[in-house]
Design an enzyme around this catalytic site. Structure first.
Site, PDB file in Angstrom:
ATOM      1  N   CYS A  47     -45.050  26.014  17.133  1.00  0.00           N
ATOM      2  CA  CYS A  47     -45.438  25.951  15.720  1.00  0.00           C
ATOM      3  C   CYS A  47     -44.457  26.715  14.844  1.00  0.00           C
ATOM      4  O   CYS A  47     -43.965  26.188  13.841  1.00  0.00           O
ATOM      5  CB  CYS A  47     -46.851  26.508  15.559  1.00  0.00           C
ATOM      6  SG  CYS A  47     -47.376  26.529  13.843  1.00  0.00           S
ATOM      7  N   CYS A  52     -44.711  23.135  13.250  1.00  0.00           N
ATOM      8  CA  CYS A  52     -45.342  23.113  11.929  1.00  0.00           C
ATOM      9  C   CYS A  52     -44.531  23.787  10.821  1.00  0.00           C
ATOM     10  O   CYS A  52     -44.328  23.207   9.751  1.00  0.00           O
ATOM     11  CB  CYS A  52     -46.698  23.818  11.957  1.00  0.00           C
ATOM     12  SG  CYS A  52     -47.507  23.922  13.546  1.00  0.00           S
ATOM     13  N   LYS A  55     -40.935  22.463  10.101  1.00  0.00           N
ATOM     14  CA  LYS A  55     -41.144  21.092   9.629  1.00  0.00           C
ATOM     15  C   LYS A  55     -41.596  21.077   8.176  1.00  0.00           C
ATOM     16  O   LYS A  55     -41.074  20.346   7.341  1.00  0.00           O
ATOM     17  CB  LYS A  55     -42.188  20.406  10.528  1.00  0.00           C
ATOM     18  CG  LYS A  55     -42.457  19.001  10.160  1.00  0.00           C
ATOM     19  CD  LYS A  55     -43.860  18.540   9.942  1.00  0.00           C
ATOM     20  CE  LYS A  55     -45.028  19.414   9.841  1.00  0.00           C
ATOM     21  NZ  LYS A  55     -46.180  18.949  10.586  1.00  0.00           N
ATOM     22  N   TYR A 184     -47.703  11.295  14.349  1.00  0.00           N
ATOM     23  CA  TYR A 184     -47.450  12.024  13.100  1.00  0.00           C
ATOM     24  C   TYR A 184     -46.068  12.659  13.055  1.00  0.00           C
ATOM     25  O   TYR A 184     -45.460  12.749  11.985  1.00  0.00           O
ATOM     26  CB  TYR A 184     -48.570  13.031  12.809  1.00  0.00           C
ATOM     27  CG  TYR A 184     -48.518  14.324  13.594  1.00  0.00           C
ATOM     28  CD1 TYR A 184     -47.885  15.445  13.077  1.00  0.00           C
ATOM     29  CD2 TYR A 184     -49.114  14.429  14.844  1.00  0.00           C
ATOM     30  CE1 TYR A 184     -47.847  16.633  13.788  1.00  0.00           C
ATOM     31  CE2 TYR A 184     -49.076  15.609  15.567  1.00  0.00           C
ATOM     32  CZ  TYR A 184     -48.440  16.705  15.039  1.00  0.00           C
ATOM     33  OH  TYR A 184     -48.401  17.878  15.746  1.00  0.00           O
ATOM     34  N   GLU A 188     -43.593  11.887  10.056  1.00  0.00           N
ATOM     35  CA  GLU A 188     -43.157  12.989   9.188  1.00  0.00           C
ATOM     36  C   GLU A 188     -41.629  13.075   9.127  1.00  0.00           C
ATOM     37  O   GLU A 188     -41.050  13.240   8.044  1.00  0.00           O
ATOM     38  CB  GLU A 188     -43.740  14.318   9.685  1.00  0.00           C
ATOM     39  CG  GLU A 188     -45.237  14.427   9.422  1.00  0.00           C
ATOM     40  CD  GLU A 188     -45.878  15.675  10.010  1.00  0.00           C
ATOM     41  OE1 GLU A 188     -46.959  16.046   9.545  1.00  0.00           O
ATOM     42  OE2 GLU A 188     -45.316  16.285  10.950  1.00  0.00           O
ATOM     43  N   HIS A 442     -61.832  17.848 -13.817  1.00  0.00           N
ATOM     44  CA  HIS A 442     -61.080  16.797 -14.494  1.00  0.00           C
ATOM     45  C   HIS A 442     -59.939  17.371 -15.312  1.00  0.00           C
ATOM     46  O   HIS A 442     -60.139  18.417 -15.945  1.00  0.00           O
ATOM     47  CB  HIS A 442     -62.040  16.024 -15.408  1.00  0.00           C
ATOM     48  CG  HIS A 442     -61.418  14.860 -16.070  1.00  0.00           C
ATOM     49  ND1 HIS A 442     -61.096  13.708 -15.375  1.00  0.00           N
ATOM     50  CD2 HIS A 442     -61.031  14.664 -17.350  1.00  0.00           C
ATOM     51  CE1 HIS A 442     -60.551  12.839 -16.214  1.00  0.00           C
ATOM     52  NE2 HIS A 442     -60.490  13.393 -17.416  1.00  0.00           N
ATOM     53  N   GLU A 447     -61.172  14.787  -7.848  1.00  0.00           N
ATOM     54  CA  GLU A 447     -62.476  14.471  -8.456  1.00  0.00           C
ATOM     55  C   GLU A 447     -63.005  13.136  -7.968  1.00  0.00           C
ATOM     56  O   GLU A 447     -64.207  12.880  -7.962  1.00  0.00           O
ATOM     57  CB  GLU A 447     -62.403  14.492  -9.985  1.00  0.00           C
ATOM     58  CG  GLU A 447     -61.589  13.378 -10.610  1.00  0.00           C
ATOM     59  CD  GLU A 447     -61.541  13.490 -12.140  1.00  0.00           C
ATOM     60  OE1 GLU A 447     -62.612  13.578 -12.750  1.00  0.00           O
ATOM     61  OE2 GLU A 447     -60.440  13.503 -12.713  1.00  0.00           O
TER      62      GLU A 447
END
Ligand SMILES: Cc1cc2nc3c(=O)[nH]c(=O)nc-3n(C[C@H](O)[C@H](O)[C@H](O)COP(=O)(O)OP(=O)(O)OC[C@H]3O[C@@H](n4cnc5c(N)ncnc54)[C@H](O)[C@@H]3O)c2cc1C
Length: 464
Positions: A47, A52, A55, A184, A188, A442, A447
């Site tokens: 990682c 992670c 990356k 993934y 990525e 908002h 939302e």
């Protein structure tokens, strides 16, 4: 310290100083255990060193190009931007070195002894340190050796393909790259290289990228990637790689030959158990690969435990950390702890990003009698002035019998951040009515999660 500790050199020997191993070692030491941890490469593991963290730094870098282009619609004149790959890699390496030293000093502060060597299991209570040949007698052993990139089937020229490990240290940004894989990591890196200006071809043997994710998410992301110029070829594989001087030719199943700077294989990872002494110690492996463990991460050998990617359960950093912590509390803290592997949220840092938690539509239909699907695709506000052709996708999967939200799927800017928060609600058992009762913020994209009113499809409801 355990009762049997005096018969051993250490109470706990941890093999692998990655996400899971470091956490387990620190917590066990905090509970009073004498702990030694072995690391054969760099402290922090996949990682921190080549997963992670680096990356995500490359992901950030890859998004500036869009931002510069989008700025024009908001009145900015941005001079032609130039990108410097060696500068990015050098800065990334500096940050990773800093993080590695933080990990090392946290272990030292906790009183954990670090040995910088490969370790192998000799028997249920003995570890051999390959560097010195020394043997360490242990009360418990924790295998936290993670995974390694699957190198691919032996096709001609397979040795010319780089892995994700190599991608972090390329001397130059490739002008073009063929990436094989549909998971993934492949997706990525395809988006990273495309964002930085490389011409990218993604080749995947399955029918669509990101197997295991919701089908709408897979289709949406693929269309967005194609819109950004990434060529996605499905149902094919690379059958040969030829090297010519500095360039390569990748041949695909259909016979097409692609001339490219680089070929990268990102076809998944396999648990790191080769030459570790697993079989010799009598540790059983699982049918899907990896070390077989029970709910407490205990292997078939009672004093040997395994956590993280080497167990091939859910291969994510927070899961490895949680498993390491639970192991230490169980064995040394007098608090037996089982990790709950349900509703683990995840993100794909593609462009645009994905965030997902819970069941996909297909999984919900298999498991539940009545399922309501809420879905919204819309142009984000920012895209109105930037002129960027992009749409966001938000999808809720609801158990119609209970009203519980059992799945949330988001594609769009900020999806990773949004899913972390909505995952709390899903984990707490939030219903669609709870989301409806939540006032919207908002104007935001998020939302939409609390303003979808009508299901777009209802499964298991008799036609009236
Ligand atoms: C490119 C990439 C991107 C990723 N992105 C994400 C992400 O965005 N989010 C996320 O949650 N996860 C991500 N992951 C997955 C994540 O990195 C892993 O799930 C996590 O690192 C697993 O932790 P671990 O403790 O099981 O093993 P690792 O972190 O892999 O650590 C294992 C350590 O053991 C060492 N080791 C192995 N064998 C021995 C031995 N015999 N003796 C001594 N040392 C040994 C290794 O050198 C390594 O340092 C990514 C992975 C990759 C490859």
């Amino acid at each position: 310290m355990t009762a049997a500790a005096s018969a051993h050199d250490v109470d706990l020997f941890v093999i692998g100083a990655g996400s899971g191993g470091v956490r387990a070692a620190r917590i066990a030491a905090g509970h009073g255990a004498r702990v030694m941890i072995a690391e054969e490469y760099r402290i922090g593991g996949t990682c921190v060193i080549r997963g992670c963290v680096p990356k995500k730094l490359l992901v950030y870098a890859s998004r500036f190009g869009h931002e510069f282009a989008d700025a024009a619609g908001f009145g900015w004149t941005v001079p032609p931007a130039a990108f410097d790959w060696p500068a990015l890699i050098a800065n990334k390496d500096k940050e990773i070195a800093r993080l590695e030293s933080v990990y090392r000093s946290n272990l030292e502060k906790a009183g954990v002894e670090i040995v910088r060597t490969r370790a192998v299991i000799e028997d249920a209570t003995t570890i051999r340190l390959l560097g010195s040949g020394a043997r360490v007698r242990c009360g418990h052993i924790l295998v936290a050796t993670g995974g390694t990139p699957f190198a691919g089937h032996p096709i001609p020229g397979v040795e010319h393909a780089i892995s994700s490990n190599d991608a972090f240290h390329l001397p130059a940004l490739p002008a073009d790259i063929v990436i094989q894989g549909g998971g993934y990591i492949a997706v990525e890196f395809a988006c990273i290289f495309a964002g930085l200006g490389s011409r990218v071809t993604l080749v995947y043997r399955g029918e669509n990228i990101l197997r295991g994710f919701d089908d709408d998410v897979r289709a949406h992301l693929r269309a967005e990637m194609e819109m950004r110029g990434i060529e996605v070829i499905v149902g094919q594989v690379v059958t040969a790689i030829e090297k010519h001087d500095t360039r390569h030719t990748a041949t695909l199943t259909g016979g097409r030959r692609i001339d490219t700077d680089l070929v990268m294989f990102a076809m998944g990872r396999k648990p790191n158990i080769a030459n570790l002494g697993v079989e010799e110690a009598g540790i059983r492996t699982a049918p899907l690969g990896g070390i077989a463990v029970d709910a407490y991460s205990r292997t078939s050998v009672p004093n040997i435990y395994a956590i993280g990617d080497v167990t091939n359960r859910i291969n994510l950093t927070p899961v490895a950390i949680r498993e390491g912590h639970a192991f230490a509390d169980t064995v040394f803290g007098g608090r037996p702890t089982v990790v709950d592997h349900t509703n683990v949220a995840t993100a794909v840092f593609s462009e645009p990003e994905i965030g997902a938690v819970g069941l996909t539509e297909a999984q919900a239909r298999e498991r539940l009698a009545r399922v309501d699907i809420y879905k919204s695709t819309f142009r984000p506000l920012k895209a109105t002035l930037s002129g960027r052709h992009t749409r966001m996708l938000m999808k809720l999967v609801v158990d119609a019998a209970t009203g519980r939200v059992v799945g949330v799927h988001i594609v769009g800017e900020g999806a990773g951040e949004m899913i972390q928060l909505i995952a709390v609600a899903v984990k707490m058992g939030a219903t669609k009515a709870d989301l409806d009762a939540t006032m919207a913020v908002h104007p935001t994209a998020a939302e939409e999660l609390v303003t979808m009113r009508q299901p777009i499809v209802r499964y298991g409801v008799e036609a009236e």
